[in-house]
Design an enzyme around this catalytic site. Sequence first.
Site, PDB file in Angstrom:
ATOM      1  CG  HIS A 185      -1.935  -1.141   1.126  1.00  0.00           C
ATOM      2  ND1 HIS A 185      -2.202  -2.009   2.140  1.00  0.00           N
ATOM      3  CD2 HIS A 185      -2.715  -1.512   0.080  1.00  0.00           C
ATOM      4  CE1 HIS A 185      -3.129  -2.882   1.745  1.00  0.00           C
ATOM      5  NE2 HIS A 185      -3.447  -2.605   0.491  1.00  0.00           N
ATOM      6  N   GLY A 186       0.621   2.115  -0.962  1.00  0.00           N
ATOM      7  CA  GLY A 186       1.502   3.263  -1.166  1.00  0.00           C
ATOM      8  C   GLY A 186       1.689   4.121   0.064  1.00  0.00           C
ATOM      9  CG  ASP A 187      -1.706   4.627   2.655  1.00  0.00           C
ATOM     10  OD1 ASP A 187      -1.456   3.427   2.364  1.00  0.00           O
ATOM     11  OD2 ASP A 187      -2.781   4.984   3.160  1.00  0.00           O
ATOM     12  CD  GLU A 188      -0.641   0.005   4.716  1.00  0.00           C
ATOM     13  OE1 GLU A 188      -0.107  -1.109   4.558  1.00  0.00           O
ATOM     14  OE2 GLU A 188      -1.869   0.166   4.763  1.00  0.00           O
ATOM     15  CG  ASN A 196      -3.403  -7.409   0.291  1.00  0.00           C
ATOM     16  OD1 ASN A 196      -2.968  -8.432  -0.257  1.00  0.00           O
ATOM     17  ND2 ASN A 196      -3.756  -7.385   1.569  1.00  0.00           N
ATOM     18  NE  ARG A 197      -9.159  -5.321   0.424  1.00  0.00           N
ATOM     19  CZ  ARG A 197      -8.132  -5.131   1.259  1.00  0.00           C
ATOM     20  NH1 ARG A 197      -6.944  -5.626   0.978  1.00  0.00           N
ATOM     21  NH2 ARG A 197      -8.302  -4.448   2.381  1.00  0.00           N
ATOM     22  CE1 TYR A 247      -9.166  -5.375   6.344  1.00  0.00           C
ATOM     23  CE2 TYR A 247      -8.205  -5.603   8.539  1.00  0.00           C
ATOM     24  CZ  TYR A 247      -8.092  -5.229   7.217  1.00  0.00           C
ATOM     25  OH  TYR A 247      -6.915  -4.709   6.758  1.00  0.00           O
ATOM     26  CD  GLU A 258      -1.600  -4.528   8.866  1.00  0.00           C
ATOM     27  OE1 GLU A 258      -1.126  -3.375   8.870  1.00  0.00           O
ATOM     28  OE2 GLU A 258      -2.377  -4.945   7.986  1.00  0.00           O
TER      29      GLU A 258
END
Length: 487
Positions: free
Chosen positions: A123-126, A184-185, A284, A306
């Site tokens: 994810h670009g923001d991680e 990731n989807r 989730y 994470e």
Amino acid sequence: MAIRRLSFLLLLLLRAFASLPTQTAARGGADPSSGIDDEKHGSFLRNLLEDKPEITEEMIHGYMTNSELEIAVQDFGSRCANVSRVYSIGKSVNGSPLWVIELSDKPGQKEAEPAFKFIGNVHGDEPVGREVLMQLAYWLCDNYLKDPLATLIVENTHLHILPTMNPDGFALRRRGNANNIDLNRDFPDQFFPINDEINYRQPETRAIMNWIKQEHFTASASLHGGALVANYPWDGSRDKRKEYYGCPDDKAFRYMASVYSESHYNMSLSKEFRGGITNGALWYPIYGGMQDWNYIHGGCFELTLEISDVKWPKASELLLIWKQNKMSMLNLVASMVKTGVHGRIFAADSGHPIPGSLMVKGIDSKINASRTFGDYHRMLAPGESYEVVASMAGFTPKRTRIMLEREAVNLDFILDPDGAVGQTKPVRTDCDCRCDDGGKPFLIREAYIWLYLLVLFFLLALYILFRRRIASRLAPHRHPPKRPVAV
Ligand SMILES: *[C@@H]1O[C@H](CO)[C@@H](O)[C@H](O)[C@H]1NC(C)=O
Ligand SMILES: *[C@@H]1O[C@H](CO)[C@@H](O)[C@H](O)[C@H]1NC(C)=O
Ligand SMILES: *[C@@H]1O[C@H](CO)[C@@H](O)[C@H](O)[C@H]1NC(C)=O
Ligand SMILES: [Zn+2]
């Protein structure tokens, strides 16, 4: 009398030949005891899916830009040329190469060793993962031949590191890629045919899918931010409910996730997740995730890690976060060598390695052996006994029971071609994959065996006569080998 004794000895000899002891590699190392839970935990509000508020210049300060990262990767490749190689698995939507660092004492070569991959910045923001992964590469290069864990990883595995899977998203400071798709989807899903249309799949996703076809990965992990937990399959439940939905290898996955969380500075102390681990669907459910696809289509045991509650912490905290994750990352990679069952599969007639597959009774999943060396590496939770079956089309399957303690078991299989059972009885020497990578099994043809035995028979007869002369009371009593042979 003498005849009976002789035939007894001969029998022992035959058994000793036919059953060379299974190698149980003692590699030590602290294994965390897994404090595992099935319990549902309270649902905490998380902002994992929503785009965070604007990422400011100040937040970015101190992080590598994409071009700085690219330079860092290339520099690493030349500085650490001895035990690494840099290659690209494709390009992002906007044309950034997806650079990978491979660490190994024989980078780029095929060996009968397990391979692991780390993927950062899905994810670009991680962005924490991409920074931490570079630290991991530096540390391994600097400590090879100095630190036992670094040496074990470089010499006994192939570690592939993709610091950023989503350079465009990083540049755009958002979760999705340049087409604003959540990578990731974007993988084909086992329950819902959401991504089955290959033409719509993102280039970054396609690059990962092709990569898995080329390299034979045993395990992997992708790095994310926004929480502190080691997440394992399944990602989604069949009925879309938020519930524990374990995959066939649930035990092995919980073990791996626990290796990570218990080696971490404080992941296992989590109040939200017992032991710092969670089943994906229980947390989730998601569909089209990367970890499930890896497990189903690559036989690759992937975790989603994470590693930071804050997605975009101050750059001054990055070194601390690396230190908090260092032992987890090292122990997770090393667990591929220190635990599980490993070996090679051979054809009895030709003596060549064959890409058979390995099943464990009661676990509905298959692990394939490699084409080149017929080697397989299977993660399994330690402390249990397993019935392992090797099979290959055109050959008679073979099964054996192993007791997996807290160390790896090495188990080779020699499969008879269909309809040829009992015609050939190959005998092999110990064949440790870790030392003898390219070697074929040492086979002695039947004719030679009989010649061999005849000579031995004479030698034995002489020996017994000789000993009889020296001492008339001779009663040799040996136990047959305790452990059965590799089958
Ligand atoms: C690394 O390089 C040194 C010096 O050039 C050499 O002696 C050593 O064998 C190399 N090690 C490996 C694993 O290639
Ligand atoms: C772990 O330590 C960090 C500080 O490095 C802290 O912010 C975090 O809340 C701690 N998490 C747990 C679960 O103890
Ligand atoms: C194992 O090999 C078989 C036959 O080549 C293939 O169909 C299957 O997808 C492979 N499985 C994995 C997990 O790679
Ligand atoms: Zn993420």
